[in-house]
Design a protein around this motif. Structure first.
Motif, PDB file in Angstrom:
ATOM      1  N   VAL A  76       0.842  -1.199   0.000  1.00  0.00           N
ATOM      2  CA  VAL A  76       0.000   0.000   0.000  1.00  0.00           C
ATOM      3  C   VAL A  76       0.876   1.247   0.000  1.00  0.00           C
ATOM      4  N   ASN A  77       0.617   2.126  -0.953  1.00  0.00           N
ATOM      5  CA  ASN A  77       1.341   3.394  -1.042  1.00  0.00           C
ATOM      6  C   ASN A  77       0.641   4.407  -0.126  1.00  0.00           C
ATOM      7  N   THR A  78       0.878   4.268   1.181  1.00  0.00           N
ATOM      8  CA  THR A  78       0.193   5.143   2.137  1.00  0.00           C
ATOM      9  C   THR A  78       0.626   6.599   1.988  1.00  0.00           C
ATOM     10  N   LEU A  79       1.872   6.825   1.589  1.00  0.00           N
ATOM     11  CA  LEU A  79       2.332   8.203   1.382  1.00  0.00           C
ATOM     12  C   LEU A  79       1.600   8.834   0.206  1.00  0.00           C
ATOM     13  N   GLY A  80       1.445   8.059  -0.872  1.00  0.00           N
ATOM     14  CA  GLY A  80       0.711   8.563  -2.028  1.00  0.00           C
ATOM     15  C   GLY A  80      -0.757   8.773  -1.722  1.00  0.00           C
ATOM     16  N   ASN A  81      -1.362   7.825  -0.978  1.00  0.00           N
ATOM     17  CA  ASN A  81      -2.768   7.966  -0.592  1.00  0.00           C
ATOM     18  C   ASN A  81      -2.975   9.246   0.213  1.00  0.00           C
ATOM     19  N   PHE A  82      -2.103   9.475   1.191  1.00  0.00           N
ATOM     20  CA  PHE A  82      -2.200  10.672   2.026  1.00  0.00           C
ATOM     21  C   PHE A  82      -2.071  11.944   1.200  1.00  0.00           C
ATOM     22  N   THR A  83      -1.032  12.014   0.362  1.00  0.00           N
ATOM     23  CA  THR A  83      -0.770  13.235  -0.412  1.00  0.00           C
ATOM     24  C   THR A  83      -1.924  13.555  -1.355  1.00  0.00           C
ATOM     25  N   CYS A  84      -2.406  12.549  -2.069  1.00  0.00           N
ATOM     26  CA  CYS A  84      -3.490  12.775  -3.031  1.00  0.00           C
ATOM     27  C   CYS A  84      -4.814  13.092  -2.329  1.00  0.00           C
ATOM     28  N   ASP A  85      -5.131  12.347  -1.272  1.00  0.00           N
ATOM     29  CA  ASP A  85      -6.379  12.594  -0.550  1.00  0.00           C
ATOM     30  C   ASP A  85      -6.372  13.977   0.092  1.00  0.00           C
ATOM     31  N   ALA A  86      -5.224  14.353   0.665  1.00  0.00           N
ATOM     32  CA  ALA A  86      -5.131  15.637   1.358  1.00  0.00           C
ATOM     33  C   ALA A  86      -5.280  16.811   0.395  1.00  0.00           C
ATOM     34  N   THR A  87      -4.563  16.775  -0.726  1.00  0.00           N
ATOM     35  CA  THR A  87      -4.645  17.878  -1.684  1.00  0.00           C
ATOM     36  C   THR A  87      -6.026  17.943  -2.318  1.00  0.00           C
ATOM     37  N   ARG A  88      -6.601  16.797  -2.592  1.00  0.00           N
ATOM     38  CA  ARG A  88      -7.939  16.772  -3.191  1.00  0.00           C
ATOM     39  C   ARG A  88      -8.975  17.344  -2.228  1.00  0.00           C
ATOM     40  N   GLU A  89      -8.922  16.917  -0.961  1.00  0.00           N
ATOM     41  CA  GLU A  89      -9.881  17.420   0.033  1.00  0.00           C
ATOM     42  C   GLU A  89      -9.729  18.922   0.228  1.00  0.00           C
ATOM     43  N   TYR A  90      -8.497  19.397   0.298  1.00  0.00           N
ATOM     44  CA  TYR A  90      -8.265  20.818   0.512  1.00  0.00           C
ATOM     45  C   TYR A  90      -8.818  21.641  -0.651  1.00  0.00           C
ATOM     46  N   VAL A  91      -8.530  21.215  -1.877  1.00  0.00           N
ATOM     47  CA  VAL A  91      -8.994  21.957  -3.059  1.00  0.00           C
ATOM     48  C   VAL A  91     -10.517  21.996  -3.110  1.00  0.00           C
ATOM     49  N   GLU A  92     -11.170  20.875  -2.824  1.00  0.00           N
ATOM     50  CA  GLU A  92     -12.628  20.837  -2.882  1.00  0.00           C
ATOM     51  C   GLU A  92     -13.269  21.660  -1.761  1.00  0.00           C
ATOM     52  N   ASN A  93     -12.560  21.802  -0.636  1.00  0.00           N
ATOM     53  CA  ASN A  93     -13.100  22.567   0.489  1.00  0.00           C
ATOM     54  C   ASN A  93     -12.783  24.057   0.421  1.00  0.00           C
ATOM     55  N   HIS A  94     -11.757  24.425  -0.348  1.00  0.00           N
ATOM     56  CA  HIS A  94     -11.322  25.820  -0.348  1.00  0.00           C
ATOM     57  C   HIS A  94     -11.414  26.501  -1.702  1.00  0.00           C
ATOM     58  N   THR A  95     -11.859  25.792  -2.711  1.00  0.00           N
ATOM     59  CA  THR A  95     -12.082  26.404  -4.028  1.00  0.00           C
ATOM     60  C   THR A  95     -13.440  25.934  -4.545  1.00  0.00           C
ATOM     61  N   GLU A  96     -13.834  26.467  -5.660  1.00  0.00           N
ATOM     62  CA  GLU A  96     -15.094  26.056  -6.286  1.00  0.00           C
ATOM     63  C   GLU A  96     -14.888  24.911  -7.264  1.00  0.00           C
ATOM     64  N   ALA A  97     -13.664  24.427  -7.352  1.00  0.00           N
ATOM     65  CA  ALA A  97     -13.341  23.380  -8.324  1.00  0.00           C
ATOM     66  C   ALA A  97     -13.876  22.023  -7.877  1.00  0.00           C
ATOM     67  N   LYS A  98     -14.279  21.220  -8.857  1.00  0.00           N
ATOM     68  CA  LYS A  98     -14.711  19.854  -8.627  1.00  0.00           C
ATOM     69  C   LYS A  98     -13.617  18.926  -9.153  1.00  0.00           C
ATOM     70  N   VAL A  99     -13.207  17.963  -8.335  1.00  0.00           N
ATOM     71  CA  VAL A  99     -12.122  17.056  -8.706  1.00  0.00           C
ATOM     72  C   VAL A  99     -12.636  15.624  -8.755  1.00  0.00           C
ATOM     73  N   ASP A 100     -12.335  14.924  -9.846  1.00  0.00           N
ATOM     74  CA  ASP A 100     -12.672  13.502  -9.950  1.00  0.00           C
ATOM     75  C   ASP A 100     -11.519  12.629  -9.481  1.00  0.00           C
ATOM     76  N   ILE A 101     -10.313  12.976  -9.913  1.00  0.00           N
ATOM     77  CA  ILE A 101      -9.126  12.169  -9.629  1.00  0.00           C
ATOM     78  C   ILE A 101      -7.964  13.091  -9.276  1.00  0.00           C
ATOM     79  N   CYS A 102      -7.150  12.667  -8.320  1.00  0.00           N
ATOM     80  CA  CYS A 102      -5.896  13.364  -8.042  1.00  0.00           C
ATOM     81  C   CYS A 102      -4.749  12.430  -8.408  1.00  0.00           C
ATOM     82  N   LEU A 103      -3.806  12.936  -9.159  1.00  0.00           N
ATOM     83  CA  LEU A 103      -2.659  12.156  -9.623  1.00  0.00           C
ATOM     84  C   LEU A 103      -1.361  12.842  -9.224  1.00  0.00           C
TER      85      LEU A 103
END
Length: 240
Positions: A76-103
């Motif tokens: 399990v790439n826990t570092l990758g999971n954390f980084t992608c989940d964190a940036t995706r959650e932050y962007v969706e909570n602090h901008t008007e952008a909608k994200v399907d996938i974070c890479l």
């Protein structure tokens, strides 16, 4: 006659100033081991001490904590999971952008974070580059290129779940729904990858993109700061 004398004088001066062309014939060096035998320069140490103390105080600030090791190796790439989940959650909570996938590319995640406190210095080591977050819109062949690249390199991902048989992708789901090659997807990623880093030139073929003007490192710092009681890490593989 005077002109002749003047010409001869100038000619002699030019000949006298002529230098031979030098060429490198030999290189020598003397290696110096950098170890505890080298005595610190007290003058320099005294000079930088107040700046170092100030920087250490900032870098040692506790932002949050993690219950598990955040690493790139293993099942399990826990570092990758954390980084992608964190940036995706932050962007969706602090901008008007909608994200399907974070890479994100694993090569860009420069340092693991082990279970325990997450310090400011941990985030700087993880993301030392001034890379920015952007959103790219992809569909069709470009999405298939993304899916195949992720499957091949086991890149860090959020929102995408892949099932493999050998090296072949036999199932792909985006946020729990079957991947639709006719649908346009919003991909959150870094400007480095958008500009062709890690051979991801297909990202340039999207229908458009948005520069969020957010540094990935700053987003991770703010995300961790917002989780004083600890972050929640998805400990499941996203490429199975």
């Amino acid at each position: 006659m005077n002109k002749i004398y003047q010409f001869l004088i100038v000619a002699f001066l030019l000949i006298g100033c002529k230098t031979e062309r030098q060429s490198l014939t030999k290189i020598t060096y003397h290696p110096t081991s950098i170890d505890n035998s080298i005595t610190p320069d007290d003058t320099l140490s005294t000079l930088i001490k107040p700046y170092k103390e100030k920087l250490d105080k900032k870098m040692n600030q506790v932002l949050s904590s993690t219950p598990v090791d955040l690493v790139k190796w293993g099942e399990v790439n826990t570092l990758g999971n954390f980084t992608c989940d964190a940036t995706r959650e932050y962007v969706e909570n602090h901008t008007e952008a909608k994200v399907d996938i974070c890479l994100m590319n694993n090569g860009g995640l420069r340092s693991n974070i082990f279970a325990g406190d997450i310090l400011v210095r941990n985030i700087y080591k993880l993301m030392p580059f001034d890379n920015k977050l952007i959103i790219i819109y992809l569909k069709g062949d470009e999405m298939m290129d993304l899916i195949n690249m992720v499957a091949k390199n086991k890149e860090a991902i959020s929102g995408l779940l892949l099932k493999l048989e050998g090296d072949k992708v036999v199932d792909a789901k985006v946020n729990g729904e079957d991947f639709d090659p006719n649908k346009e997807y919003a991909i959150l990623t870094s400007d480095y990858l958008y500009h062709g880093g890690d051979n991801m030139s297909f990202l340039k073929k999207g229908t458009g993109y948005i520069d969020l003007e957010l540094m990935i490192r700053d987003v991770l710092l703010e995300y961790c700061k917002s989780k004083p009681n600890g972050i929640v890490v998805d400990n499941k593989s996203r490429i199975i």
